[in-house]
Write a protein that holds these residues in place. Structure first.
Motif, PDB file in Angstrom:
ATOM      1  N   LYS A  10       0.835  -1.209   0.000  1.00  0.00           N
ATOM      2  CA  LYS A  10       0.000   0.000   0.000  1.00  0.00           C
ATOM      3  C   LYS A  10       0.864   1.250   0.000  1.00  0.00           C
ATOM      4  N   LEU A  11       1.914   1.253   0.826  1.00  0.00           N
ATOM      5  CA  LEU A  11       2.792   2.419   0.886  1.00  0.00           C
ATOM      6  C   LEU A  11       3.443   2.700  -0.461  1.00  0.00           C
ATOM      7  N   ILE A  12       3.846   1.640  -1.153  1.00  0.00           N
ATOM      8  CA  ILE A  12       4.444   1.813  -2.478  1.00  0.00           C
ATOM      9  C   ILE A  12       3.427   2.423  -3.429  1.00  0.00           C
ATOM     10  N   ALA A  13       2.226   1.871  -3.457  1.00  0.00           N
ATOM     11  CA  ALA A  13       1.189   2.375  -4.360  1.00  0.00           C
ATOM     12  C   ALA A  13       0.842   3.824  -4.041  1.00  0.00           C
ATOM     13  N   TYR A  14       0.785   4.179  -2.761  1.00  0.00           N
ATOM     14  CA  TYR A  14       0.386   5.523  -2.372  1.00  0.00           C
ATOM     15  C   TYR A  14       1.512   6.546  -2.510  1.00  0.00           C
ATOM     16  N   SER A  15       2.767   6.072  -2.485  1.00  0.00           N
ATOM     17  CA  SER A  15       3.869   7.022  -2.502  1.00  0.00           C
ATOM     18  C   SER A  15       4.448   7.262  -3.887  1.00  0.00           C
ATOM     19  N   ILE A  16       3.980   6.566  -4.899  1.00  0.00           N
ATOM     20  CA  ILE A  16       4.518   6.765  -6.246  1.00  0.00           C
ATOM     21  C   ILE A  16       4.373   8.219  -6.669  1.00  0.00           C
ATOM     22  N   ASP A  17       3.212   8.777  -6.466  1.00  0.00           N
ATOM     23  CA  ASP A  17       2.978  10.189  -6.783  1.00  0.00           C
ATOM     24  C   ASP A  17       1.768  10.653  -5.991  1.00  0.00           C
ATOM     25  N   PRO A  18       1.963  11.514  -4.983  1.00  0.00           N
ATOM     26  CA  PRO A  18       0.821  11.932  -4.160  1.00  0.00           C
ATOM     27  C   PRO A  18      -0.208  12.778  -4.904  1.00  0.00           C
ATOM     28  N   ASP A  19       0.129  13.253  -6.100  1.00  0.00           N
ATOM     29  CA  ASP A  19      -0.788  14.119  -6.835  1.00  0.00           C
ATOM     30  C   ASP A  19      -1.637  13.386  -7.867  1.00  0.00           C
ATOM     31  N   ILE A  20      -1.523  12.052  -7.948  1.00  0.00           N
ATOM     32  CA  ILE A  20      -2.312  11.338  -8.943  1.00  0.00           C
ATOM     33  C   ILE A  20      -3.751  11.184  -8.467  1.00  0.00           C
ATOM     34  N   SER A  21      -4.618  10.921  -9.405  1.00  0.00           N
ATOM     35  CA  SER A  21      -6.040  10.770  -9.069  1.00  0.00           C
ATOM     36  C   SER A  21      -6.287   9.423  -8.409  1.00  0.00           C
ATOM     37  N   ASP A  22      -7.465   9.284  -7.801  1.00  0.00           N
ATOM     38  CA  ASP A  22      -7.838   8.014  -7.180  1.00  0.00           C
ATOM     39  C   ASP A  22      -7.885   6.898  -8.213  1.00  0.00           C
ATOM     40  N   GLU A  23      -8.335   7.207  -9.430  1.00  0.00           N
ATOM     41  CA  GLU A  23      -8.419   6.200 -10.481  1.00  0.00           C
ATOM     42  C   GLU A  23      -7.017   5.712 -10.878  1.00  0.00           C
ATOM     43  N   GLU A  24      -6.077   6.652 -10.999  1.00  0.00           N
ATOM     44  CA  GLU A  24      -4.712   6.270 -11.340  1.00  0.00           C
ATOM     45  C   GLU A  24      -4.084   5.453 -10.213  1.00  0.00           C
ATOM     46  N   ARG A  25      -4.348   5.861  -8.984  1.00  0.00           N
ATOM     47  CA  ARG A  25      -3.809   5.133  -7.831  1.00  0.00           C
ATOM     48  C   ARG A  25      -4.390   3.713  -7.794  1.00  0.00           C
ATOM     49  N   GLN A  26      -5.683   3.571  -8.094  1.00  0.00           N
ATOM     50  CA  GLN A  26      -6.296   2.241  -8.118  1.00  0.00           C
ATOM     51  C   GLN A  26      -5.676   1.386  -9.209  1.00  0.00           C
ATOM     52  N   ALA A  27      -5.346   1.990 -10.347  1.00  0.00           N
ATOM     53  CA  ALA A  27      -4.698   1.243 -11.425  1.00  0.00           C
ATOM     54  C   ALA A  27      -3.333   0.722 -10.965  1.00  0.00           C
ATOM     55  N   ILE A  28      -2.608   1.538 -10.222  1.00  0.00           N
ATOM     56  CA  ILE A  28      -1.306   1.113  -9.687  1.00  0.00           C
ATOM     57  C   ILE A  28      -1.500  -0.042  -8.705  1.00  0.00           C
ATOM     58  N   ILE A  29      -2.494   0.088  -7.851  1.00  0.00           N
ATOM     59  CA  ILE A  29      -2.788  -0.978  -6.891  1.00  0.00           C
ATOM     60  C   ILE A  29      -3.132  -2.270  -7.624  1.00  0.00           C
ATOM     61  N   ASN A  30      -3.920  -2.157  -8.685  1.00  0.00           N
ATOM     62  CA  ASN A  30      -4.276  -3.343  -9.470  1.00  0.00           C
ATOM     63  C   ASN A  30      -3.038  -3.976 -10.113  1.00  0.00           C
ATOM     64  N   MET A  31      -2.098  -3.139 -10.574  1.00  0.00           N
ATOM     65  CA  MET A  31      -0.865  -3.674 -11.149  1.00  0.00           C
ATOM     66  C   MET A  31      -0.049  -4.413 -10.094  1.00  0.00           C
ATOM     67  N   VAL A  32       0.001  -3.855  -8.881  1.00  0.00           N
ATOM     68  CA  VAL A  32       0.725  -4.516  -7.790  1.00  0.00           C
ATOM     69  C   VAL A  32       0.084  -5.873  -7.502  1.00  0.00           C
ATOM     70  N   LYS A  33      -1.247  -5.910  -7.470  1.00  0.00           N
ATOM     71  CA  LYS A  33      -1.951  -7.180  -7.221  1.00  0.00           C
ATOM     72  C   LYS A  33      -1.631  -8.203  -8.314  1.00  0.00           C
ATOM     73  N   GLU A  34      -1.638  -7.769  -9.577  1.00  0.00           N
ATOM     74  CA  GLU A  34      -1.329  -8.677 -10.678  1.00  0.00           C
ATOM     75  C   GLU A  34       0.109  -9.180 -10.575  1.00  0.00           C
ATOM     76  N   ALA A  35       1.018  -8.301 -10.199  1.00  0.00           N
ATOM     77  CA  ALA A  35       2.416  -8.708 -10.016  1.00  0.00           C
ATOM     78  C   ALA A  35       2.528  -9.748  -8.912  1.00  0.00           C
ATOM     79  N   MET A  36       1.740  -9.592  -7.856  1.00  0.00           N
ATOM     80  CA  MET A  36       1.736 -10.563  -6.760  1.00  0.00           C
ATOM     81  C   MET A  36       1.267 -11.927  -7.272  1.00  0.00           C
ATOM     82  N   LYS A  37       0.222 -11.942  -8.098  1.00  0.00           N
ATOM     83  CA  LYS A  37      -0.295 -13.198  -8.646  1.00  0.00           C
ATOM     84  C   LYS A  37       0.748 -13.864  -9.527  1.00  0.00           C
TER      85      LYS A  37
END
Length: 113
Positions: free
Chosen positions: A81-108
């Motif tokens: 979560k910290l990685i996803a949230y700290s990439i860029d504090p100025d991104i939108s919620d949609e962009e942040r969710q896309a990053i989170i989804n990429m992290v989840k896919e990488a985990m899989k």
């Protein structure tokens, strides 16, 4: 610690000051400062929690973990979560969710190796 104190502290860690939070959420000037003496509305508190990626329970002092979010991201570790949230504090919620989804896919993908 008061609601105001928690917002100020967590906002600083997430890259926001009080004025920026008020502007981003279109709250009135000094609205959050007024929360030192008044209880915020549930709607406004939820907006702040969403912006700061935390729970209203944390802001209200009912939880001591600012990184516990009551949504579909509970399967992520705190560090992810910290990685996803700290990439860029100025991104939108949609962009942040896309990053989170990429992290989840990488985990899989990692689990399949």
């Amino acid at each position: 610690m008061t609601v105001f104190d928690r917002i100020k502290e967590l906002g600083k860690r997430r890259g926001y000051n009080i004025s920026q939070i008020e502007t981003e959420l279109r709250l009135g000037t000094n609205s959050i400062y007024n929360w030192k003496k008044r209880t915020p509305t549930a709607d406004n508190l939820a907006k702040v929690a969403k912006l700061l990626h935390t729970s209203t329970d944390y802001l209200l002092g009912l939880s001591d973990d600012p990184d516990t979010i009551q949504n579909n991201n509970n399967d992520m570790t705190k560090n992810q979560k910290l990685i996803a949230y700290s990439i860029d504090p100025d991104i939108s919620d949609e962009e942040r969710q896309a990053i989170i989804n990429m992290v989840k896919e990488a985990m899989k993908f990692r689990r399949r190796l």
